[in-house]
Design a protein around this motif. Structure first.
Motif, PDB file in Angstrom:
ATOM      1  N   VAL A  48       0.856  -1.189   0.000  1.00  0.00           N
ATOM      2  CA  VAL A  48       0.000   0.000   0.000  1.00  0.00           C
ATOM      3  C   VAL A  48       0.892   1.239   0.000  1.00  0.00           C
ATOM      4  N   ILE A  49       0.679   2.107  -0.992  1.00  0.00           N
ATOM      5  CA  ILE A  49       1.504   3.306  -1.174  1.00  0.00           C
ATOM      6  C   ILE A  49       0.601   4.528  -1.215  1.00  0.00           C
ATOM      7  N   GLY A  50       0.979   5.577  -0.491  1.00  0.00           N
ATOM      8  CA  GLY A  50       0.237   6.832  -0.533  1.00  0.00           C
ATOM      9  C   GLY A  50       1.193   8.013  -0.609  1.00  0.00           C
ATOM     10  N   VAL A  51       0.915   8.948  -1.521  1.00  0.00           N
ATOM     11  CA  VAL A  51       1.778  10.124  -1.689  1.00  0.00           C
ATOM     12  C   VAL A  51       0.911  11.381  -1.622  1.00  0.00           C
ATOM     13  N   SER A  52       1.155  12.206  -0.618  1.00  0.00           N
ATOM     14  CA  SER A  52       0.428  13.469  -0.444  1.00  0.00           C
ATOM     15  C   SER A  52       1.301  14.681  -0.719  1.00  0.00           C
ATOM     16  N   ASP A  53       2.535  14.642  -0.203  1.00  0.00           N
ATOM     17  CA  ASP A  53       3.378  15.840  -0.133  1.00  0.00           C
ATOM     18  C   ASP A  53       4.350  15.912  -1.315  1.00  0.00           C
ATOM     19  N   TYR A  54       3.853  16.382  -2.436  1.00  0.00           N
ATOM     20  CA  TYR A  54       4.687  16.482  -3.640  1.00  0.00           C
ATOM     21  C   TYR A  54       5.528  17.753  -3.615  1.00  0.00           C
ATOM     22  N   ALA A  55       6.768  17.619  -4.100  1.00  0.00           N
ATOM     23  CA  ALA A  55       7.680  18.771  -4.154  1.00  0.00           C
ATOM     24  C   ALA A  55       7.366  19.681  -5.336  1.00  0.00           C
ATOM     25  N   HIS A  56       6.954  19.098  -6.458  1.00  0.00           N
ATOM     26  CA  HIS A  56       6.749  19.879  -7.679  1.00  0.00           C
ATOM     27  C   HIS A  56       5.337  19.741  -8.254  1.00  0.00           C
ATOM     28  N   VAL A  70      -6.897   2.071   3.809  1.00  0.00           N
ATOM     29  CA  VAL A  70      -6.935   0.856   3.004  1.00  0.00           C
ATOM     30  C   VAL A  70      -6.032  -0.219   3.616  1.00  0.00           C
ATOM     31  N   ALA A  71      -4.852   0.177   4.105  1.00  0.00           N
ATOM     32  CA  ALA A  71      -3.935  -0.785   4.729  1.00  0.00           C
ATOM     33  C   ALA A  71      -4.564  -1.398   5.972  1.00  0.00           C
ATOM     34  N   ASP A  72      -5.198  -0.575   6.789  1.00  0.00           N
ATOM     35  CA  ASP A  72      -5.864  -1.097   7.988  1.00  0.00           C
ATOM     36  C   ASP A  72      -6.925  -2.126   7.614  1.00  0.00           C
ATOM     37  N   LEU A  73      -7.696  -1.817   6.573  1.00  0.00           N
ATOM     38  CA  LEU A  73      -8.748  -2.723   6.131  1.00  0.00           C
ATOM     39  C   LEU A  73      -8.156  -4.053   5.649  1.00  0.00           C
ATOM     40  N   LEU A  74      -7.117  -3.991   4.832  1.00  0.00           N
ATOM     41  CA  LEU A  74      -6.520  -5.217   4.307  1.00  0.00           C
ATOM     42  C   LEU A  74      -5.912  -6.059   5.427  1.00  0.00           C
ATOM     43  N   GLU A  75      -5.321  -5.414   6.418  1.00  0.00           N
ATOM     44  CA  GLU A  75      -4.767  -6.174   7.541  1.00  0.00           C
ATOM     45  C   GLU A  75      -5.871  -6.888   8.314  1.00  0.00           C
ATOM     46  N   ARG A  76      -7.015  -6.221   8.472  1.00  0.00           N
ATOM     47  CA  ARG A  76      -8.136  -6.885   9.125  1.00  0.00           C
ATOM     48  C   ARG A  76      -8.638  -8.053   8.287  1.00  0.00           C
ATOM     49  N   GLY A  77      -8.421  -7.993   6.984  1.00  0.00           N
ATOM     50  CA  GLY A  77      -8.823  -9.071   6.105  1.00  0.00           C
ATOM     51  C   GLY A  77      -7.783 -10.171   5.964  1.00  0.00           C
ATOM     52  N   GLY A  78      -6.699 -10.102   6.730  1.00  0.00           N
ATOM     53  CA  GLY A  78      -5.712 -11.169   6.736  1.00  0.00           C
ATOM     54  C   GLY A  78      -4.518 -10.962   5.823  1.00  0.00           C
ATOM     55  N   PHE A  79      -4.364  -9.752   5.250  1.00  0.00           N
ATOM     56  CA  PHE A  79      -3.225  -9.478   4.375  1.00  0.00           C
ATOM     57  C   PHE A  79      -2.033  -9.002   5.193  1.00  0.00           C
ATOM     58  N   ALA A  80      -0.875  -9.615   4.955  1.00  0.00           N
ATOM     59  CA  ALA A  80       0.382  -9.067   5.474  1.00  0.00           C
ATOM     60  C   ALA A  80       0.692  -7.839   4.622  1.00  0.00           C
ATOM     61  N   THR A  81       0.710  -6.665   5.248  1.00  0.00           N
ATOM     62  CA  THR A  81       0.686  -5.420   4.483  1.00  0.00           C
ATOM     63  C   THR A  81       1.959  -4.607   4.666  1.00  0.00           C
ATOM     64  N   MET A  82       2.550  -4.215   3.547  1.00  0.00           N
ATOM     65  CA  MET A  82       3.700  -3.314   3.515  1.00  0.00           C
ATOM     66  C   MET A  82       3.165  -1.903   3.258  1.00  0.00           C
ATOM     67  N   ARG A  83       3.515  -0.947   4.119  1.00  0.00           N
ATOM     68  CA  ARG A  83       3.034   0.432   3.990  1.00  0.00           C
ATOM     69  C   ARG A  83       4.186   1.344   3.587  1.00  0.00           C
ATOM     70  N   VAL A  84       3.945   2.181   2.571  1.00  0.00           N
ATOM     71  CA  VAL A  84       4.953   3.130   2.117  1.00  0.00           C
ATOM     72  C   VAL A  84       4.269   4.475   1.924  1.00  0.00           C
ATOM     73  N   LEU A  85       4.666   5.466   2.718  1.00  0.00           N
ATOM     74  CA  LEU A  85       4.010   6.768   2.685  1.00  0.00           C
ATOM     75  C   LEU A  85       4.992   7.854   2.247  1.00  0.00           C
ATOM     76  N   ASN A  86       4.539   8.687   1.311  1.00  0.00           N
ATOM     77  CA  ASN A  86       5.335   9.796   0.777  1.00  0.00           C
ATOM     78  C   ASN A  86       6.734   9.375   0.329  1.00  0.00           C
TER      79      ASN A  86
END
Length: 326
Positions: A48-56, A70-86
């Motif tokens: 799961v990847i989310g990007v809010s703070d763009y430089a340009h 979305v990551a929280d939801l998938l984890e509740r559904g049994g997914f081992a979740t990798m989170r990557v933010l900005n």
């Protein structure tokens, strides 16, 4: 969460909670589904990847919050979740490589990728459309597409490496707007879940078409969460399939956006890779539950040791682990 030592006094055997009953019912339901659909993948992995703070590029307020939800939801559904933010360019490409490595070590699993951020469409010399995912530090496509292409993540690369995975089901969810000639829009065909659904599946859903502006509204993620908590289960079999999800998102996101956003659905790969259908067990909504503790004698004092609020019969608590003293 801190584990507290057991108290010297134990609750009476009659003590029970609504939470325990609900948990037992969920376990029974999950066991029944697993036995009924034993052809579906037993292991689940998500990036799961989310990007809010763009430089340009224009910022996308709430994109990282959407990714967390979305990551929280998938984890509740049994997914081992990798989170990557900005992520910057290096972190985005590293995250994808790490995901490919982990997925490669889990043959036969079900994998999902969710990306919330800017997408871009570039036209090559032959007139073909090529999609790109934009990291936090990427420059604009003008004046130099060369600099941009060195920083952004090309969808063609994702598709090529994804097709090399020996996983059973793969679903790419792009909460972004772009087009790519390898992801031609097709109409999803709803079908009953059966053994053929367990065949390899390579599916993608894109939140918007080429040249549509990236939505600052979280329509796609909002309806995605609603879909996986049961609203997209058109056949009412306890499973949300990839085609059910695509149909639901196409209808609801497009309508809520007033025609300004057009989700796309694609099946990619050759041979039997498109014969299957991704399948989610319906995930219970994240809701508070009322706690009741039946004690004997009825005047016994009840305390919850690991939260500050004092216990009262019927108090609402979020799902979690609580340590009771009676």
């Amino acid at each position: 969460m801190r584990d507290y030592p057991p108290t010297t006094r134990s609750p009476h055997p009659r003590g029970r909670t609504m939470g325990s009953l609900l948990f037992a019912l969920v376990l029974i339901a999950q066991t029944a589904l697993a036995e009924r659909y034993d052809f579906l993948p037993p292991k689940h992995l998500a990036l799961v990847i989310g990007v809010s703070d763009y430089a340009h590029w224009p910022g996308l307020p709430g994109a990282t919050a959407d990714a967390r939800r979305v990551a929280d939801l998938l984890e509740r559904g049994g997914f081992a979740t990798m989170r990557v933010l900005n992520p910057d360019a290096k972190a985005l490409k590293t995250a994808w490589s790490d995901f490919i490595e982990k997925a490669s070590s889990q043959p036969g699993s079900a994998c999902i990728v969710y990306y919330r951020g800017h997408g871009e469409t570039l036209i090559d010399a032959a007139g073909g459309k090529n999609g790109w995912l934009v990291p936090m530090d990427a420059g604009l496509t003008q004046p130099s597409q060369t600099d941009f292409s060195r920083q952004a993540l090309r969808v063609e690369t994702l598709i090529g490496e994804a097709l090399g995975l020996n996983v059973q089901h793969l679903l790419l969810l792009f909460d972004a707007a772009f087009a790519d000639e390898r992801l031609s829009d097709v109409k999803p065909a709803l079908r009953l879940l059966g053994p053929s659904s367990g065949h390899p599946a390579r599916q993608a859903i894109i939140a918007g078409n080429a040249f549509e502006p990236a939505s600052k509204r979280n329509l796609f993620s909002t309806f995605l969460v609603r879909a996986l908590t049961g609203e997209a289960d058109a056949i009412q079999d306890g499973i949300v399939s990839g085609t059910e999800l695509a149909t639901y998102l196409g209808n609801h996101v497009g309508r809520a956006a007033g025609g300004e956003q057009h989700p796309q659905y694609a099946v990619f790969g050759t041979g039997n890779r498109g014969m299957g259908d991704f399948a989610f067990e319906v995930i219970a909504p994240h809701q508070a539950a009322s706690l009741y503790v039946d004690t004997q004698p009825s005047a016994a004092r009840v305390r919850i040791l690991n939260i500050k609020p004092k216990f009262t019969q019927g108090m609402e608590l979020e799902p979690g682990r609580y340590h009771l003293e009676v």
